[in-house]
Design a protein around this motif. Sequence first.
Motif, short mmCIF file in Angstrom:
data_model
loop_
_atom_site.label_atom_id
_atom_site.label_comp_id
_atom_site.label_asym_id
_atom_site.label_seq_id
_atom_site.Cartn_x
_atom_site.Cartn_y
_atom_site.Cartn_z
N GLY A 1 0.83 -1.21 0.00
CA GLY A 1 0.00 0.00 0.00
C GLY A 1 0.85 1.25 0.00
O GLY A 1 2.02 1.24 -0.42
N LEU A 2 0.27 2.33 0.48
CA LEU A 2 0.93 3.65 0.47
C LEU A 2 2.01 3.72 1.54
O LEU A 2 1.75 3.42 2.72
CB LEU A 2 -0.11 4.73 0.73
CG LEU A 2 0.38 6.17 0.71
CD1 LEU A 2 0.85 6.57 -0.69
CD2 LEU A 2 -0.73 7.12 1.15
N SER A 3 3.24 4.07 1.12
CA SER A 3 4.35 4.22 2.07
C SER A 3 5.02 5.57 1.86
O SER A 3 4.70 6.31 0.92
CB SER A 3 5.38 3.10 1.86
OG SER A 3 6.21 3.41 0.75
N GLN A 4 6.00 5.86 2.71
CA GLN A 4 6.74 7.11 2.60
C GLN A 4 7.46 7.21 1.26
O GLN A 4 7.63 8.29 0.72
CB GLN A 4 7.75 7.24 3.75
CG GLN A 4 8.41 8.62 3.83
CD GLN A 4 7.42 9.75 4.00
OE1 GLN A 4 6.44 9.65 4.75
NE2 GLN A 4 7.64 10.86 3.26
N ARG A 5 7.85 6.08 0.70
CA ARG A 5 8.54 6.11 -0.61
C ARG A 5 7.64 6.70 -1.68
O ARG A 5 8.10 7.41 -2.58
CB ARG A 5 8.93 4.68 -1.03
CG ARG A 5 10.06 4.12 -0.20
CD ARG A 5 10.51 2.76 -0.71
NE ARG A 5 11.50 2.17 0.20
CZ ARG A 5 11.77 0.88 0.20
NH1 ARG A 5 11.14 0.06 -0.63
NH2 ARG A 5 12.66 0.40 1.03
N ASP A 6 6.35 6.43 -1.60
CA ASP A 6 5.41 6.99 -2.57
C ASP A 6 5.29 8.50 -2.40
O ASP A 6 5.27 9.25 -3.38
CB ASP A 6 4.03 6.34 -2.40
CG ASP A 6 4.09 4.83 -2.55
OD1 ASP A 6 3.64 4.12 -1.63
OD2 ASP A 6 4.64 4.36 -3.56
N VAL A 7 5.23 8.94 -1.16
CA VAL A 7 5.14 10.37 -0.87
C VAL A 7 6.40 11.09 -1.37
O VAL A 7 6.32 12.12 -2.04
CB VAL A 7 4.95 10.59 0.64
CG1 VAL A 7 4.97 12.08 0.98
CG2 VAL A 7 3.66 9.94 1.13
N ASP A 8 7.56 10.49 -1.09
CA ASP A 8 8.82 11.11 -1.52
C ASP A 8 8.91 11.20 -3.04
O ASP A 8 9.31 12.22 -3.59
CB ASP A 8 10.02 10.30 -0.99
CG ASP A 8 10.11 10.33 0.52
OD1 ASP A 8 10.84 9.49 1.09
OD2 ASP A 8 9.44 11.18 1.16
N LEU A 9 8.49 10.13 -3.73
CA LEU A 9 8.56 10.15 -5.19
C LEU A 9 7.55 11.15 -5.76
O LEU A 9 7.85 11.86 -6.72
CB LEU A 9 8.33 8.75 -5.76
CG LEU A 9 8.47 8.60 -7.29
CD1 LEU A 9 9.81 9.13 -7.78
CD2 LEU A 9 8.28 7.14 -7.72
#
Length: 96
Positions: A79-87
């Motif tokens: 699911g949604l993780s910090q890596r998605d937010v950063d990208l």
Amino acid sequence: MIARLTEEERAAALARLPLWTAVADPDGLSRRFTFADFNAAFGFMTRVAILAEKADHHPEWSNVYNRVDIVLTTHDAGGLSQRDVDLAQAIDALIE
Ligand code: HBI
């Protein structure tokens, strides 16, 4: 092991990413980009691809002529993780 964001973390992340929409299935973030033509769209995709390789985090995306639809979700976290937010933030910085 990368973890899914908590409800509070999601809310904070979405507040900082006003141009992105939370989506389910997969649990992630989505944004549509529209360009002048295919050439511009593909150039954008090339730049995102370089960001993704550098981050070792890759989008789920589709391109139709001058349109690019991107979904960011973390397969390793389910699911949604910090890596998605950063990208997402890095992708937004390409456009501003
Ligand atoms: N990209 N979106 C996304 N989610 C992942 O879990 C992921 C990735 N790119 C590379 C990656 N994981 C590697 O860490 C694993 O394939 C080993």
